[in-house]
Design a protein around this motif. Structure first.
Motif, short mmCIF file in Angstrom:
data_model
loop_
_atom_site.label_atom_id
_atom_site.label_comp_id
_atom_site.label_asym_id
_atom_site.label_seq_id
_atom_site.Cartn_x
_atom_site.Cartn_y
_atom_site.Cartn_z
N GLN A 173 0.84 -1.21 0.00
CA GLN A 173 0.00 0.00 0.00
C GLN A 173 0.87 1.25 0.00
N TRP A 174 1.93 1.25 0.81
CA TRP A 174 2.86 2.39 0.85
C TRP A 174 3.45 2.61 -0.55
N ALA A 175 3.87 1.53 -1.21
CA ALA A 175 4.44 1.64 -2.54
C ALA A 175 3.43 2.22 -3.52
N LYS A 176 2.22 1.70 -3.49
CA LYS A 176 1.16 2.19 -4.38
C LYS A 176 0.91 3.68 -4.14
N ASP A 177 0.86 4.07 -2.88
CA ASP A 177 0.63 5.48 -2.54
C ASP A 177 1.76 6.38 -3.04
N ASN A 178 2.96 5.80 -3.23
CA ASN A 178 4.12 6.56 -3.67
C ASN A 178 4.46 6.32 -5.13
N GLY A 179 3.53 5.74 -5.88
CA GLY A 179 3.70 5.59 -7.32
C GLY A 179 4.59 4.43 -7.74
N ILE A 180 4.90 3.53 -6.83
CA ILE A 180 5.73 2.37 -7.15
C ILE A 180 4.80 1.21 -7.48
N LYS A 181 5.00 0.66 -8.70
CA LYS A 181 4.08 -0.37 -9.17
C LYS A 181 4.71 -1.73 -9.38
N THR A 182 6.05 -1.83 -9.27
CA THR A 182 6.71 -3.09 -9.55
C THR A 182 7.60 -3.53 -8.40
N ALA A 183 7.83 -4.83 -8.34
CA ALA A 183 8.75 -5.39 -7.35
C ALA A 183 10.11 -5.56 -8.03
N PRO A 184 11.16 -5.54 -7.25
CA PRO A 184 11.19 -5.31 -5.82
C PRO A 184 10.95 -3.84 -5.49
N ILE A 185 10.63 -3.60 -4.24
CA ILE A 185 10.53 -2.24 -3.73
C ILE A 185 11.86 -2.00 -3.00
N VAL A 186 12.64 -1.06 -3.50
CA VAL A 186 13.96 -0.79 -2.95
C VAL A 186 13.91 0.53 -2.19
N ILE A 187 14.36 0.49 -0.94
CA ILE A 187 14.33 1.69 -0.10
C ILE A 187 15.72 1.91 0.48
N PHE A 188 16.29 3.07 0.20
CA PHE A 188 17.59 3.46 0.71
C PHE A 188 17.38 4.56 1.74
N ASN A 189 17.83 4.33 2.98
CA ASN A 189 17.70 5.30 4.06
C ASN A 189 19.05 5.91 4.37
N GLY A 190 19.07 7.21 4.48
CA GLY A 190 20.30 7.88 4.87
C GLY A 190 20.08 9.36 5.02
N ASN A 191 20.89 9.98 5.87
CA ASN A 191 20.83 11.43 6.05
C ASN A 191 19.43 11.93 6.35
#
Length: 113
Positions: free
Chosen positions: A43-61
């Motif tokens: 749902q988070w991905a869909k809300d953010n316009g991401i439609k395909t797998a994998p969902i890649v999230i890079f956290n920093g700063n």
């Protein structure tokens, strides 16, 4: 890059793009965490316009860059030591523009504030 994984790859079973992303990260010695795509993440991905797998999230700063699918161009930006969110975002936008998507490309990274 430090040994601390700042990259999470959300995957689904039998997903060729998920496996390709993981192979690329392994080959390039980039630490990451793998987690299954849950309904909340989907749902988070869909809300953010991401439609395909994998969902890649890079956290920093104190910011997050994310995208969906296998994108070696996005992943290459992670090879800098340490990778900066600006570099990841710039590479992603450049790739989107080259594909004709420009800023409206739905597969470009989503920056959260």
């Amino acid at each position: 890059m430090s040994n601390e994984a700042r990259l999470t790859v959300y995957t689904k079973p039998n997903c060729p793009m998920c496996k390709a992303t993981q192979r690329w990260l392994d080959k390039n010695n980039i630490p990451y965490i793998t987690k299954p795509i849950t309904p909340d993440i989907a749902q988070w991905a869909k809300d953010n316009g991401i439609k395909t797998a994998p969902i890649v999230i890079f956290n920093g700063n104190d910011r997050t860059i994310s995208w969906g699918g296998y994108h070696p161009d996005h992943l290459k930006a992670l090879k800098t030591t340490p990778p900066t969110l600006t570099e990841v975002a710039q590479q992603s936008r450049k790739s989107a523009a080259e594909l004709g998507g420009g800023e409206e490309n739905r597969d470009r990274p989503v920056e959260e504030r």
